[in-house]
Design an enzyme around this catalytic site. Structure first.
Site, PDB file in Angstrom:
ATOM      1  CG  HIS A  38       8.222  61.813  37.871  1.00  0.00           C
ATOM      2  ND1 HIS A  38       8.575  61.437  39.144  1.00  0.00           N
ATOM      3  CD2 HIS A  38       9.383  62.073  37.224  1.00  0.00           C
ATOM      4  CE1 HIS A  38       9.898  61.471  39.261  1.00  0.00           C
ATOM      5  NE2 HIS A  38      10.418  61.862  38.113  1.00  0.00           N
ATOM      6  N   GLY A  86      -1.664  53.765  44.290  1.00  0.00           N
ATOM      7  CA  GLY A  86      -2.271  52.445  44.452  1.00  0.00           C
ATOM      8  C   GLY A  86      -1.389  51.432  45.149  1.00  0.00           C
ATOM      9  CE1 TYR A 131      12.169  62.764  41.467  1.00  0.00           C
ATOM     10  CE2 TYR A 131      12.570  60.417  41.263  1.00  0.00           C
ATOM     11  CZ  TYR A 131      12.718  61.701  40.783  1.00  0.00           C
ATOM     12  OH  TYR A 131      13.404  61.927  39.635  1.00  0.00           O
ATOM     13  CG  ASP A 132      11.340  64.817  48.965  1.00  0.00           C
ATOM     14  OD1 ASP A 132      10.897  64.143  49.890  1.00  0.00           O
ATOM     15  OD2 ASP A 132      12.553  65.058  48.806  1.00  0.00           O
ATOM     16  CG  PHE A 153       1.131  51.814  39.722  1.00  0.00           C
ATOM     17  CD1 PHE A 153       2.117  50.984  39.210  1.00  0.00           C
ATOM     18  CD2 PHE A 153       0.079  52.173  38.893  1.00  0.00           C
ATOM     19  CE1 PHE A 153       2.053  50.525  37.902  1.00  0.00           C
ATOM     20  CE2 PHE A 153       0.003  51.722  37.586  1.00  0.00           C
ATOM     21  CZ  PHE A 153       0.995  50.897  37.089  1.00  0.00           C
ATOM     22  CG  ASP A 154       4.854  56.953  43.842  1.00  0.00           C
ATOM     23  OD1 ASP A 154       5.356  55.831  44.034  1.00  0.00           O
ATOM     24  OD2 ASP A 154       5.511  57.919  43.426  1.00  0.00           O
ATOM     25  CG  HIS A 159      13.687  63.324  35.515  1.00  0.00           C
ATOM     26  ND1 HIS A 159      13.646  63.270  36.888  1.00  0.00           N
ATOM     27  CD2 HIS A 159      14.739  64.127  35.216  1.00  0.00           C
ATOM     28  CE1 HIS A 159      14.639  63.991  37.384  1.00  0.00           C
ATOM     29  NE2 HIS A 159      15.310  64.511  36.395  1.00  0.00           N
ATOM     30  N   GLY A 194       9.671  57.149  48.959  1.00  0.00           N
ATOM     31  CA  GLY A 194      10.988  56.596  48.655  1.00  0.00           C
ATOM     32  C   GLY A 194      11.995  57.721  48.527  1.00  0.00           C
ATOM     33  CE1 TYR A 208       6.338  51.133  47.910  1.00  0.00           C
ATOM     34  CE2 TYR A 208       6.259  52.042  45.696  1.00  0.00           C
ATOM     35  CZ  TYR A 208       6.823  51.184  46.613  1.00  0.00           C
ATOM     36  OH  TYR A 208       7.859  50.378  46.242  1.00  0.00           O
TER      37      TYR A 208
HETATM   38 CU   LIG Z   1      12.376  62.101  37.902  1.00  0.00          CU
END
Ligand SMILES: [Cu+2]
Length: 649
Positions: free
Chosen positions: A430, A318, A379-380, A315-316, A589, A377, A320
């Protein structure tokens, strides 16, 4: 959880000495450096800052919208979430620097979920794991003995497992990094998970369930020697100029004015960009569209159910704090809370030639880009809000970076792609939640679901070729939990039922979803309970000042059920009241070989388009295109079909 050794003393409220902000924009501006410094001083005095107490979150606590819109503006308050990594105690504090006081403190908020991950936890973890005999044995078994090459990758722990309730954990994978420049993601040590208690500073358990070879091939795309290719010839420079400067202005509170659009750009550590009070000029009248728009949560669930990977559901926001300041936040540090605007200006042309009158006169559309980019992490993500002269608001999220890797067991494996020999990339999603606090010509709005439907053959449709629109009002929270359906062009029209356009219809903005898959997990899974928001493309709730995060407030290790599923259980009325739309969109993905070792940009998003909001095309007063770069025929676009102007936060 260990109780704190002593409860910090909260000073009695002092006499307010700060004046409240003078304007709505000033009340909602991003935290200023002096406010952060002053807040830190208040916290320190209360014993709530120190070597072991880390700031997990700090941000503006929006004053209740209803008070603000009624013109009652109070002194600015900030929310601080704090964690003592020695004792495990955490605090949720509201501080008012202008009044030099703490407004409220909740101690040990972490009953269900924890305050977000702080960077100190990440740096702790590798040392702790490197000392653990069970993990060392698992590495030795695989022939891995050089600790300097073994990177421990700490990950938010997902739902608590057996006996883990109340513990603050990280679950950790290992990667081999042969040299400091080597891309470690190329060499996952799959099948081993170390579970670290970051407060006790010990490894609770090591799971060693599968012995898969460590993928050997490097992925060092930054090294020309590794790619083995000479640089491609023929790439000519593109130059973009705006000789008279940009068409937008930005004031000290972040209020942007651009060719009829006005809105306030803010930045929050959790949500990233926050856009407020979005309005558009209509022949001299300023008309509101949205009170507040942000990405309130995003989740990256992985579809590989193995004992190693079941918990991988990041949970990017909440967990991170997507806004990206989590990495270095120190209260009082100057780099926090300041927004730098960079002009990234592109210009190009697009024309329209009418088939009937031969006129090639066009009204070039132009778009203003408000963007920010984060690295979470591996991913951008780039978040690009586009405002166009025709009244549309679009969000495009671009995903790039390095995919999360695993060892690939071989042909026929059903949960991951093979990217390089023996190197896997587990299937994943995502899933973003846009919180859209709508204010179409005022706060009281309603949502209609609009679909394309065939008209039954009969007197009204004797040829069978008739089709029409069906319009269904979404009246309650339960009825407004909707899935997209692109086979019916399903869209959601947000109207103000008490304002009509010149044709007598309600003024509105249409939310056009992409309609890609929602969360792919069954109802009994822990990720379904934790990311229930992502199981529907649309939710509608009545505005409530404390309903801000669709997966709940304390997401880190939360077992689930918080946020949208909890609030909407009341099944409140959403027809013609102050409503908030929650729109889930995103990518599913299945990684390609072309996504390795670095992934080309993939994108997802949604569009909000005026639908009877204006009485006619709102761009008619835009001067016709001039200039020798704008030929009526034979134009080409590079890279887009709009003029762009940009503001990057
Ligand atoms: Cu992906």
């Amino acid at each position: 959880m260990t109780p704190p050794t002593s409860t910090p003393e909260i000073p009695a409220p002092g006499i307010p000495d700060g004046a409240p902000p003078a304007t709505l924009a000033a009340a909602l501006a991003s935290p200023r450096a002096d406010e952060i410094t002053a807040s830190a001083a208040v916290l320190r005095r209360a014993g709530l800052l120190g070597p072991d107490i880390h700031v997990s979150y700090f941000g503006l606590l929006d004053q209740d919208k209803r008070e603000l819109l009624a013109g009652s503006i109070a002194a600015r308050r900030f929310r601080a979430m704090l964690i003592d990594l020695r004792s495990g105690a955490s605090w949720d504090v509201v501080v008012c620097p202008d009044e030099d006081r703490i407004v409220s403190t909740e101690l040990d908020v972490a009953t269900d979920g924890h305050v977000p991950v702080v960077i100190a936890e990440f740096s702790l973890v590798e040392q702790i794991v490197h000392r653990d005999e069970r993990w060392l044995a698992a590495m030795r078994k695989r022939g891995l003995t050089d600790l300097s090459q073994l990177r421990v990758n700490p990950l938010s722990a997902g739902a608590p497992g057996e006996g883990e309730a109340g513990l603050r954990l990280q679950r950790c994978f290992t990667f081999v990094q042969k040299t400091p420049d080597d891309l470690g993601w190329a060499h996952p040590v799959d099948g081993v998970t170390a579970i670290v208690d970051v407060v006790a500073r010990e490894v609770r358990d090591v799971i060693d369930y599968a012995d898969l070879p460590v993928p050997a091939e490097d992925g060092n795309y930054h090294d020309p020697a590794w790619t083995g290719l000479p640089p491609r010839a023929g790439l000519k420079p593109i130059e973009i100029t705006q000789p008279e400067g940009p068409s937008f202005t930005i004031d000290r509170d972040g209020v942007v004015s651009w060719l009829g659009w006005t809105f306030q750009v803010g930045f929050d550590q959790r949500e990233g960009l926050v856009l407020r009070n979005i309005a558009i000029d209509d022949a001299g009248t300023r008309r509101s569209v949205l009170y507040r728009a942000s990405i309130a949560e995003m989740t990256v669930p992985y579809g590989e159910p193995s004992p190693q990977r079941w918990f991988q559901n990041f949970f990017d926001c909440g967990e991170y704090l997507l806004g990206g300041f989590a990495n270095s936040l120190e209260l009082g540090c100057d780099c926090v809370g300041e927004i730098t605007y960079l002009d990234v200006v592109l210009a190009d042309s697009a024309g329209h030639t009418d088939n009937w009158n031969g006129s090639s006169e066009s009204r070039r559309n132009r778009r203003l880009v408000v963007s920010f980019f984060v690295t979470v992490g591996n991913y951008d993500y780039g978040f690009y809000w586009y405002f166009t002269l025709d009244g549309a608001i679009e969000l495009e999220v671009k995903a790039t970076g390095v995919v999360f890797t695993s060892a690939h067991p071989g042909p026929g494996y059903e949960f991951a792609s093979e990217l390089a020999p023996g190197l896997g990339a587990p299937y994943h999603q995502h899933l973003f939640s846009a919180r859209l606090d709508m204010m179409v010509d005022g706060v009281d709005n309603a949502v209609d679901e609009v679909e394309a439907v065939l008209v039954p053959r009969g007197p009204r449709n004797s040829t069978g070729s008739g089709f029409t629109q069906s319009v269904t009002r979404l009246r309650t929270e339960s009825g407004a939990q909707r899935l997209a359906d692109n086979t019916r062009n399903r869209s959601w029209l947000v109207t103000n039922p008490s304002v009509t356009n010149r044709l007598g219809g309600p003024v509105g903005y249409m939310l056009h979803p992409e309609g890609r898959p929602v969360l792919l997990a069954d109802e009994e899974s822990d990720i379904f309970r934790r990311a229930t928001y992502a199981t529907r493309h649309l939710w509608v709730t009545p505005y409530a000042p404390d309903e801000n995060y669709p997966a709940g407030d304390l997401v880190n290790m939360h077992p689930g059920g918080a946020g949208l599923p909890a609030w909407t259980a009341a099944d409140r009325d959403v027809d013609g009241t102050d409503i908030v739309l929650w729109h889930t969109f995103g990518l599913t993905h299945f990684p390609r070989p072309e996504d390795w070792p670095v992934m080309p940009v993939d994108s997802t998003g949604f569009v909000l388009r005026p639908y009877g909001f204006f009485d006619r095309n709102p761009t008619l007063d835009i001067p016709a295109s001039i200039g020798d770069h704008c030929h009526p025929t034979g134009h080409h676009h590079e890279p887009g079909d709009h003029d762009h102007e940009g503001s990057t936060a």
